[in-house]
Design a protein around this motif. Structure first.
Motif, short mmCIF file in Angstrom:
data_model
loop_
_atom_site.label_atom_id
_atom_site.label_comp_id
_atom_site.label_asym_id
_atom_site.label_seq_id
_atom_site.Cartn_x
_atom_site.Cartn_y
_atom_site.Cartn_z
N MET A 87 4.48 4.36 11.77
CA MET A 87 4.90 4.47 10.53
C MET A 87 5.01 5.91 9.89
N GLN A 88 4.39 6.62 10.53
CA GLN A 88 4.34 8.10 10.10
C GLN A 88 5.59 8.70 10.53
N VAL A 89 5.84 8.66 11.80
CA VAL A 89 7.42 8.82 12.19
C VAL A 89 8.45 8.36 11.58
N HIS A 90 8.46 7.15 11.18
CA HIS A 90 9.27 6.28 10.37
C HIS A 90 9.48 7.12 8.85
N HIS A 206 14.69 0.81 5.58
CA HIS A 206 13.83 0.22 4.77
C HIS A 206 13.54 -1.14 5.39
N ARG A 207 14.59 -1.74 5.70
CA ARG A 207 14.36 -3.02 6.52
C ARG A 207 13.43 -2.94 7.56
N GLY A 208 13.82 -1.82 8.41
CA GLY A 208 12.85 -1.79 9.76
C GLY A 208 11.63 -1.17 9.24
N ALA A 209 11.25 -0.79 8.16
CA ALA A 209 9.95 -0.36 7.66
C ALA A 209 9.21 -1.64 7.24
N VAL A 210 10.13 -2.22 6.56
CA VAL A 210 9.45 -3.83 6.28
C VAL A 210 8.96 -4.61 7.36
N GLU A 211 9.90 -4.70 8.39
CA GLU A 211 9.70 -5.55 9.75
C GLU A 211 8.28 -4.88 10.37
N MET A 212 8.08 -3.39 10.22
CA MET A 212 6.98 -2.78 11.08
C MET A 212 5.69 -3.54 10.09
N ALA A 213 5.97 -3.11 8.78
CA ALA A 213 4.83 -3.73 7.91
C ALA A 213 4.34 -5.08 8.21
N ASP A 214 5.43 -5.88 8.14
CA ASP A 214 5.13 -7.47 8.34
C ASP A 214 4.44 -7.76 9.84
N ALA A 215 4.69 -6.92 10.81
CA ALA A 215 4.15 -7.02 12.23
C ALA A 215 2.67 -6.72 12.21
N LEU A 216 2.36 -5.53 11.41
CA LEU A 216 1.00 -5.40 11.06
C LEU A 216 0.27 -6.49 10.37
N LEU A 217 0.77 -6.92 9.19
CA LEU A 217 0.17 -7.90 8.43
C LEU A 217 -0.22 -9.18 9.52
N GLU A 218 0.73 -9.32 10.42
CA GLU A 218 0.58 -10.41 11.41
C GLU A 218 -0.73 -10.08 12.40
N ARG A 219 -1.06 -8.75 12.43
CA ARG A 219 -2.00 -8.21 13.49
C ARG A 219 -3.27 -7.97 13.05
N SER A 220 -3.45 -7.68 11.83
CA SER A 220 -4.59 -6.90 11.32
C SER A 220 -5.13 -7.83 10.12
N ASN A 222 -7.56 -5.57 8.75
CA ASN A 222 -8.31 -4.43 8.11
C ASN A 222 -7.68 -4.11 6.64
N ASP A 223 -8.78 -4.25 5.59
CA ASP A 223 -8.29 -4.12 4.40
C ASP A 223 -7.59 -2.85 3.82
N VAL A 224 -7.75 -1.69 4.46
CA VAL A 224 -7.24 -0.46 3.97
C VAL A 224 -6.00 -0.57 4.57
N VAL A 225 -5.72 -0.96 5.86
CA VAL A 225 -4.43 -0.67 6.45
C VAL A 225 -3.26 -1.94 5.73
N THR A 226 -3.66 -3.13 5.58
CA THR A 226 -3.28 -4.27 5.15
C THR A 226 -2.73 -3.97 3.64
N ALA A 227 -3.49 -3.20 2.89
CA ALA A 227 -3.03 -2.83 1.47
C ALA A 227 -1.80 -2.14 1.67
N LEU A 228 -1.88 -0.90 2.38
CA LEU A 228 -0.75 -0.19 2.39
C LEU A 228 0.43 -1.06 2.80
N ALA A 229 0.19 -1.80 3.77
CA ALA A 229 1.51 -2.59 4.47
C ALA A 229 2.14 -3.36 3.35
N ARG A 230 1.14 -4.31 2.66
CA ARG A 230 1.71 -4.98 1.44
C ARG A 230 2.50 -4.17 0.66
N SER A 231 2.10 -2.96 0.21
CA SER A 231 2.65 -2.12 -0.82
C SER A 231 3.90 -1.49 -0.04
N ILE A 232 4.03 -1.30 1.25
CA ILE A 232 5.44 -0.90 1.71
C ILE A 232 6.43 -2.24 1.50
#
Length: 254
Positions: A87-90, A206-220, A222-232
């Motif tokens: 996601m940094q690269v993205h 943006h659609r790609g970033a949302v797809e990546m964030a959703d994939a993280l939410l399915e797999r994690s 971790n409160d810190v990481v999922t908080a950012l993924a949800r905001s994305i």
């Protein structure tokens, strides 16, 4: 004929651009009215969304600070580490696209939107860089990019993002990432042509970033990481809707 709002005053002597919070206070009159009667309300919506993103980021950071002790440190091949790297690269490409169009147009709405995207995604990329440092992990992974998205979702027995028509493979391009040729093309454009191409590329981005964030939410969990993924997911889904509006206004008529 395309109508374009003209700035009410000349830029500051030092050339500094006002931030989104200046417009929110009502003290900056250089934002223009945009296109048509609804331009001012859209600019206000962008500003409100920007303030909301800042509030979400602050809240996520505070929650993360409180929950860090409860979360195990992610491993080098974890979904959290892969998400932070990819996601940094993205986000870095999102910043690049935003800065290109900001210099290629004088449209107030597009310039403000691009400024907000660049600052938000740069801040989030820095946050993810900090995670990896805090976790004692290298910024470059030992596996190809996107590997974390090809692994099965825990407890499901299948890979929601690694099979079928939308399958990802290790090392494959990230979803929504513009090609070098597309970025080069955007650099050659100006005015409304640049605005249209930017909006097309950034909606896909943006659609790609949302797809990546959703994939993280399915797999994690971790409160810190999922908080950012949800905001994305929340902020970029909202921006997709806004960009679709802006693109429709700029679609050539025939």
């Amino acid at each position: 004929m395309t109508r374009r709002a003209e700035p009410a005053t000349e830029p500051d002597a030092d050339g500094a651009e006002p931030g989104p919070l200046d417009a929110a206070t009502g003290h900056d009159e250089r934002r223009g009215t945009g296109r048509g009667g609804s331009g001012g309300s859209r600019v206000a919506a962008i500003v409100v969304a920007s303030v909301a993103i800042v509030i979400v980021a602050i809240a996520a950071f505070a929650i993360g600070r409180l929950s860090t002790l409860d979360d195990p440190t992610p491993t080098n091949t974890s979904a959290e580490a892969g998400f932070a790297r990819d996601m940094q690269v993205h986000h870095q490409q999102g910043v690049e696209l935003a800065l290109i169009v900001r210099d290629a147009t004088d449209d107030d709405e597009i310039r403000l939107l691009a400024y907000d995207m660049a600052t938000t995604q740069a801040q989030q990329a820095g946050q993810m860089y900090g995670w990896l440092s805090a976790w004692g992990l290298p910024q470059a992974g030992s596996e190809p990019s996107m590997t974390w998205m090809t692994r099965p979702v825990p407890g499901s027995g299948h890979d929601a993002h690694g099979s079928g028509a939308g399958a990802h493979e290790p090392g494959a391009p990230m979803p929504g990432l513009a090609t070098p040729e597309q970025v080069a093309e955007l650099r050659t454009l100006s005015g409304e042509a640049a605005e249209r191409r930017f909006l097309e590329l950034m909606i896909a981005h943006h659609r790609g970033a949302v797809e990546m964030a959703d994939a993280l939410l399915e797999r994690s969990s971790n409160d810190v990481v999922t908080a950012l993924a949800r905001s994305i997911v929340a902020s970029q889904t909202s921006e997709i809707e806004l960009m679709q509006q802006l693109l429709a206004e700029r679609s050539p008529t025939g």
